[in-house]
Design a protein around this motif. Structure first.
Motif, PDB file in Angstrom:
ATOM      1  N   ALA A 225     -30.824  27.120 -12.096  1.00  0.00           N
ATOM      2  CA  ALA A 225     -29.955  25.906 -12.118  1.00  0.00           C
ATOM      3  C   ALA A 225     -29.475  25.518 -13.301  1.00  0.00           C
ATOM      4  O   ALA A 225     -28.409  25.247 -13.536  1.00  0.00           O
ATOM      5  CB  ALA A 225     -30.514  25.011 -11.241  1.00  0.00           C
TER       6      ALA A 225
ATOM      7  N   ASP B  48     -33.148  23.071  -7.070  1.00  0.00           N
ATOM      8  CA  ASP B  48     -34.133  22.773  -5.952  1.00  0.00           C
ATOM      9  C   ASP B  48     -34.616  21.284  -6.025  1.00  0.00           C
ATOM     10  O   ASP B  48     -35.053  20.908  -4.872  1.00  0.00           O
ATOM     11  CB  ASP B  48     -35.544  23.742  -6.095  1.00  0.00           C
TER      12      ASP B  48
ATOM     13  N   TRP C  49     -31.539  30.020  -4.439  1.00  0.00           N
ATOM     14  CA  TRP C  49     -30.409  30.825  -5.676  1.00  0.00           C
ATOM     15  C   TRP C  49     -29.275  30.254  -5.589  1.00  0.00           C
ATOM     16  O   TRP C  49     -28.688  29.891  -6.724  1.00  0.00           O
ATOM     17  CB  TRP C  49     -31.132  32.184  -5.560  1.00  0.00           C
TER      18      TRP C  49
ATOM     19  N   ASP D 290     -37.531  23.495 -21.527  1.00  0.00           N
ATOM     20  CA  ASP D 290     -38.350  23.976 -20.285  1.00  0.00           C
ATOM     21  C   ASP D 290     -39.813  24.005 -20.559  1.00  0.00           C
ATOM     22  O   ASP D 290     -40.248  24.582 -21.826  1.00  0.00           O
ATOM     23  CB  ASP D 290     -38.047  25.439 -19.776  1.00  0.00           C
ATOM     24  N   ALA D 291     -40.488  23.843 -19.603  1.00  0.00           N
ATOM     25  CA  ALA D 291     -42.129  23.466 -19.955  1.00  0.00           C
ATOM     26  C   ALA D 291     -42.710  24.903 -19.980  1.00  0.00           C
ATOM     27  O   ALA D 291     -43.677  24.874 -20.808  1.00  0.00           O
ATOM     28  CB  ALA D 291     -42.555  22.772 -18.823  1.00  0.00           C
TER      29      ALA D 291
ATOM     30  N   SER E 135     -35.272  20.532 -13.072  1.00  0.00           N
ATOM     31  CA  SER E 135     -36.750  20.948 -13.123  1.00  0.00           C
ATOM     32  C   SER E 135     -37.471  21.348 -11.793  1.00  0.00           C
ATOM     33  O   SER E 135     -38.281  21.523 -11.861  1.00  0.00           O
ATOM     34  CB  SER E 135     -37.356  19.386 -13.556  1.00  0.00           C
TER      35      SER E 135
ATOM     36  N   SER F 234     -34.375  27.334 -15.679  1.00  0.00           N
ATOM     37  CA  SER F 234     -34.471  28.295 -14.451  1.00  0.00           C
ATOM     38  C   SER F 234     -32.875  28.513 -14.174  1.00  0.00           C
ATOM     39  O   SER F 234     -32.089  28.239 -14.996  1.00  0.00           O
ATOM     40  CB  SER F 234     -35.535  27.976 -13.572  1.00  0.00           C
TER      41      SER F 234
ATOM     42  N   TRP G  10     -30.543  35.048   0.978  1.00  0.00           N
ATOM     43  CA  TRP G  10     -31.117  36.508   1.434  1.00  0.00           C
ATOM     44  C   TRP G  10     -32.844  36.838   1.166  1.00  0.00           C
ATOM     45  O   TRP G  10     -33.310  35.906   0.780  1.00  0.00           O
ATOM     46  CB  TRP G  10     -30.446  37.650   0.563  1.00  0.00           C
TER      47      TRP G  10
ATOM     48  N   ALA H 181     -40.794  17.616 -20.458  1.00  0.00           N
ATOM     49  CA  ALA H 181     -40.430  16.280 -20.276  1.00  0.00           C
ATOM     50  C   ALA H 181     -41.469  15.499 -19.601  1.00  0.00           C
ATOM     51  O   ALA H 181     -41.776  15.856 -18.427  1.00  0.00           O
ATOM     52  CB  ALA H 181     -38.930  16.026 -19.699  1.00  0.00           C
TER      53      ALA H 181
ATOM     54  N   LYS I 180     -40.325  40.247  -4.623  1.00  0.00           N
ATOM     55  CA  LYS I 180     -39.573  41.449  -4.177  1.00  0.00           C
ATOM     56  C   LYS I 180     -39.958  42.795  -5.203  1.00  0.00           C
ATOM     57  O   LYS I 180     -41.139  43.035  -5.231  1.00  0.00           O
ATOM     58  CB  LYS I 180     -38.344  41.144  -3.884  1.00  0.00           C
TER      59      LYS I 180
ATOM     60  N   ARG J  32     -44.767  31.228  -7.918  1.00  0.00           N
ATOM     61  CA  ARG J  32     -43.506  30.481  -8.329  1.00  0.00           C
ATOM     62  C   ARG J  32     -43.151  31.055  -9.797  1.00  0.00           C
ATOM     63  O   ARG J  32     -41.932  31.042 -10.133  1.00  0.00           O
ATOM     64  CB  ARG J  32     -44.003  28.958  -8.365  1.00  0.00           C
TER      65      ARG J  32
ATOM     66  N   LYS K  16     -36.170  34.047 -10.106  1.00  0.00           N
ATOM     67  CA  LYS K  16     -37.442  34.080  -9.385  1.00  0.00           C
ATOM     68  C   LYS K  16     -37.230  34.810  -8.224  1.00  0.00           C
ATOM     69  O   LYS K  16     -38.474  35.446  -7.662  1.00  0.00           O
ATOM     70  CB  LYS K  16     -37.729  32.735  -8.884  1.00  0.00           C
TER      71      LYS K  16
HETATM   72  C1  LIG Z   1     -41.378  33.946  -5.151  1.00  0.00           C
HETATM   73  C2  LIG Z   1     -39.648  33.365  -4.832  1.00  0.00           C
HETATM   74  C3  LIG Z   1     -38.824  34.144  -4.206  1.00  0.00           C
HETATM   75  C4  LIG Z   1     -37.454  33.738  -4.013  1.00  0.00           C
HETATM   76  N1  LIG Z   1     -36.372  34.217  -3.177  1.00  0.00           N
HETATM   77  C5  LIG Z   1     -35.407  34.005  -3.082  1.00  0.00           C
HETATM   78  C6  LIG Z   1     -34.398  34.688  -2.204  1.00  0.00           C
HETATM   79  O1  LIG Z   1     -34.701  35.715  -1.909  1.00  0.00           O
HETATM   80  N2  LIG Z   1     -33.297  34.108  -2.228  1.00  0.00           N
HETATM   81  C7  LIG Z   1     -33.051  32.905  -2.344  1.00  0.00           C
HETATM   82  O2  LIG Z   1     -31.809  32.514  -2.182  1.00  0.00           O
HETATM   83  N3  LIG Z   1     -33.810  32.286  -3.118  1.00  0.00           N
HETATM   84  C8  LIG Z   1     -34.915  32.759  -3.306  1.00  0.00           C
HETATM   85  N4  LIG Z   1     -35.894  31.800  -4.040  1.00  0.00           N
HETATM   86  C9  LIG Z   1     -35.499  30.486  -4.553  1.00  0.00           C
HETATM   87  C10 LIG Z   1     -34.815  30.453  -5.805  1.00  0.00           C
HETATM   88  O3  LIG Z   1     -35.586  31.208  -6.576  1.00  0.00           O
HETATM   89  C11 LIG Z   1     -34.922  28.877  -6.084  1.00  0.00           C
HETATM   90  O4  LIG Z   1     -33.976  28.281  -5.349  1.00  0.00           O
HETATM   91  C12 LIG Z   1     -34.594  28.572  -7.708  1.00  0.00           C
HETATM   92  O5  LIG Z   1     -35.409  29.350  -8.561  1.00  0.00           O
HETATM   93  C13 LIG Z   1     -34.262  27.188  -7.756  1.00  0.00           C
HETATM   94  O6  LIG Z   1     -33.809  27.186  -9.170  1.00  0.00           O
HETATM   95  P1  LIG Z   1     -33.797  25.791 -10.036  1.00  0.00           P
HETATM   96  O7  LIG Z   1     -33.477  25.963 -11.328  1.00  0.00           O
HETATM   97  O8  LIG Z   1     -33.393  24.700  -9.302  1.00  0.00           O
HETATM   98  O9  LIG Z   1     -35.670  25.576  -9.911  1.00  0.00           O
HETATM   99  P2  LIG Z   1     -36.760  26.291 -10.498  1.00  0.00           P
HETATM  100  O10 LIG Z   1     -36.732  27.702 -10.383  1.00  0.00           O
HETATM  101  O11 LIG Z   1     -38.016  25.721  -9.954  1.00  0.00           O
HETATM  102  O12 LIG Z   1     -36.967  26.058 -11.916  1.00  0.00           O
HETATM  103  C14 LIG Z   1     -37.269  24.787 -12.665  1.00  0.00           C
HETATM  104  C15 LIG Z   1     -37.504  24.804 -14.194  1.00  0.00           C
HETATM  105  O13 LIG Z   1     -37.685  23.765 -14.727  1.00  0.00           O
HETATM  106  C16 LIG Z   1     -39.193  23.593 -15.484  1.00  0.00           C
HETATM  107  N5  LIG Z   1     -39.465  22.276 -15.429  1.00  0.00           N
HETATM  108  C17 LIG Z   1     -40.018  21.784 -14.537  1.00  0.00           C
HETATM  109  N6  LIG Z   1     -40.741  20.476 -14.973  1.00  0.00           N
HETATM  110  C18 LIG Z   1     -40.261  20.227 -16.195  1.00  0.00           C
HETATM  111  C19 LIG Z   1     -40.493  19.420 -17.099  1.00  0.00           C
HETATM  112  N7  LIG Z   1     -40.937  18.029 -16.845  1.00  0.00           N
HETATM  113  N8  LIG Z   1     -39.975  19.643 -18.249  1.00  0.00           N
HETATM  114  C20 LIG Z   1     -39.268  20.747 -18.671  1.00  0.00           C
HETATM  115  N9  LIG Z   1     -39.378  21.628 -17.735  1.00  0.00           N
HETATM  116  C21 LIG Z   1     -39.652  21.492 -16.661  1.00  0.00           C
HETATM  117  C22 LIG Z   1     -39.913  24.838 -14.883  1.00  0.00           C
HETATM  118  O14 LIG Z   1     -40.701  25.236 -15.821  1.00  0.00           O
HETATM  119  C23 LIG Z   1     -38.890  25.670 -14.441  1.00  0.00           C
HETATM  120  O15 LIG Z   1     -38.650  26.733 -15.051  1.00  0.00           O
HETATM  121  C24 LIG Z   1     -37.317  32.177  -4.276  1.00  0.00           C
HETATM  122  C25 LIG Z   1     -38.434  31.461  -5.179  1.00  0.00           C
HETATM  123  C26 LIG Z   1     -39.356  32.086  -5.381  1.00  0.00           C
HETATM  124  C27 LIG Z   1     -40.365  31.320  -6.044  1.00  0.00           C
END
Ligand SMILES: Cc1cc2nc3c(=O)[nH]c(=O)nc-3n(C[C@H](O)[C@H](O)[C@H](O)COP(=O)(O)OP(=O)(O)OC[C@H]3O[C@@H](n4cnc5c(N)ncnc54)[C@H](O)[C@@H]3O)c2cc1C
Length: 407
Positions: free
Chosen positions: A9, A275, A293, A30-31, A104, A7, A323, A77, A44, A123, A39
């Motif tokens: 990050a 996250d 984000w 990615d799973a 993750s 995702s 935001w 994983a 929105k 999500r 996301k």
């Molecule tokens: C509906 C929604 C609206 C949002 N709106 C905002 C906003 O307006 N502003 C803002 O700042 N933030 C917003 N956010 C938060 C922002 O999207 C998150 O902070 C961001 O997605 C975090 O990214 P990440 O890559 O850390 O984790 P995630 O987006 O949670 O991605 C983690 C990834 O890891 C994968 N994964 C998990 N476990 C495993 C495993 N065991 N093996 C392989 N893959 C795995 C998952 O499938 C996923 O694709 C929003 C979030 C959501 C859900």
């Protein structure tokens, strides 16, 4: 390099690694089987139909090929064998690494009744598509949780002609992140936009004659065709449970994203971003997990630099920038927005809250005032005073009043 999670990050880390000149192989797992997507639009413009799945794509096979990143989708994983420096997957595949980035993330927290037909959390892209189908004009929706995602869901539902009720056990739902004064302003604003039940929780949801019965903590009941739940997240850390990585409200990291063990020492060549991670924030003197984000993007740059130049790893000072788009308004915040010393300047539909500590500006919330948000961010970064920003806000308000007809 193996990155678990594709995702924002994970993807931004992979891109930053290449931008920093990392020449080794990069495998990103990615799973989910869907191509990586962003996301924030899920609650929105993707939900309102103003954006399509193509608009929110984060990364595709084309870019993966160009950057020589081996993107493995639908691969989960299940454990980390740190001794063998290998990520073990559900399929039995094993991915050896010399460096590992844990990205993750998190999944939506689901109460016991979340598996009922008509109840949804948000999500993933699939969740958003399922919710969108339920937003039928004239139907009713109860939204459990009035954080940013809950409020955005209420906004999208209302825009679709759905009768929404926003429910939260706290009388001032956003006070926890914005302080009581600004939290109260936003609670009043939400009350003016949508039906609300603040200060009452949901104790149960059960099916009733083709719809859902929502029982509130004060004993009252509401009927809704759909229930949407936005009550926070659970971290995707199960695959790390048997490893020496220290999990304490997230993958505990130092200020440049190096994962720590139970003794607080960096685990060699293992990093965490986004996250799932809880980095040390030097300005706060504490480890902080941020679910936003911009934070994921900032951290990915820091980790890429730390991987490429381990000796030069710099401490990261997060901007805490966020935001949210709701009811036709843009809310933006950054910095430390829980400081007690806050001054609010209101100019009709736009306003700013300026938080200070010892006279210095430390945090800002704006509604429909992006220019002030940017000025305030610069002031926070340069250690400027709050009073100067208050004067600027007042001057802009007076300038706008003078420019209005009859002003
Ligand atoms: C509906 C929604 C609206 C949002 N709106 C905002 C906003 O307006 N502003 C803002 O700042 N933030 C917003 N956010 C938060 C922002 O999207 C998150 O902070 C961001 O997605 C975090 O990214 P990440 O890559 O850390 O984790 P995630 O987006 O949670 O991605 C983690 C990834 O890891 C994968 N994964 C998990 N476990 C495993 C495993 N065991 N093996 C392989 N893959 C795995 C998952 O499938 C996923 O694709 C929003 C979030 C959501 C859900």
């Amino acid at each position: 390099m193996v990155i678990v999670g594709a995702s924002v990050a994970g993807v931004r880390t992979a891109q930053a690694l290449r931008a920093e000149g990392y020449a080794g192989t990069i495998t990103m797992l990615d799973a989910e089987s869907a191509e990586p997507y962003d996301k924030p639009p899920l609650s929105k413009n993707l939900l309102t139909g103003a954006a399509s799945a193509d608009d929110v794509r984060l990364f595709g096979e084309g870019e993966a090929h160009e950057l020589e990143i081996d993107l493995r989708l639908g691969v989960r994983a299940v454990s980390l064998d740190l001794g063998a420096r290998t990520v073990v997957c559900e399929s039995g595949e094993r991915f050896p690494f010399s460096q590992l980035v844990i990205a993750s993330g998190a999944r939506a927290r689901r109460p016991a009744w979340a598996s009922l037909t008509g109840v949804f959390t948000l999500r993933s892209m699939a969740d958003a598509a399922a919710i969108r189908e339920r937003l039928v004009p004239g139907s009713t929706v109860a939204i459990v949780g009035a954080g940013f995602i809950g409020a955005e869901l209420a906004s999208a539902a209302q825009a679709a002609g759905v009768q929404a009720t926003l429910i939260d056990p706290l009388a001032t739902p956003l006070a926890r992140i914005l302080g009581s004064e600004v939290g109260a302003l936003l609670a009043d604003w939400h009350r003016s936009k949508v039906a609300t039940e603040f200060g009452v929780g949901v104790t149960d949801v059960s099916p009733e004659a083709g719809s859902l019965r929502v029982t509130l903590s004060d004993g009252r009941r509401l009927n809704a065709d759909t229930v949407l739940v936005g009550i926070g997240v659970e971290l995707n850390v199960e695959w790390l449970l048997d490893s020496p990585i220290h999990l304490d409200g997230g993958v505990l990291c130092d200020a440049s994203g190096r994962a720590l063990d139970a003794w607080g020492d960096p685990v060699p060549d293992v990093f965490a971003v986004g996250d799932v991670s809880r980095w040390f924030a030097p300005g706060r003197g504490a480890h902080v997990r941020v679910e936003h984000w911009t934070n994921a993007v900032e951290q990915s740059q820091v980790v890429a630099r730390a991987v490429v130049d381990p000796g030069g790893a710099a401490a990261h000072h997060p901007s805490f920038a966020v935001w949210s788009d709701q009811f036709g308004s843009k809310i933006q915040m950054s910095g430390y927005t829980q400081a007690e010393d806050v001054v609010v300047v209101i100019d009709g539909e736009r306003w700013v809250a300026l938080y200070a500590d010892g006279g210095s500006l430390v945090g800002v919330v704006t509604v429909n005032w992006p220019r002030l948000q940017m000025l305030a961010r610069r002031t926070i970064a340069s250690g400027g005073t709050r009073d100067v920003m208050v004067e600027q806000a007042q001057a802009l308000r007076e300038h706008a009043a003078a420019a209005r007809p009859g002003g």
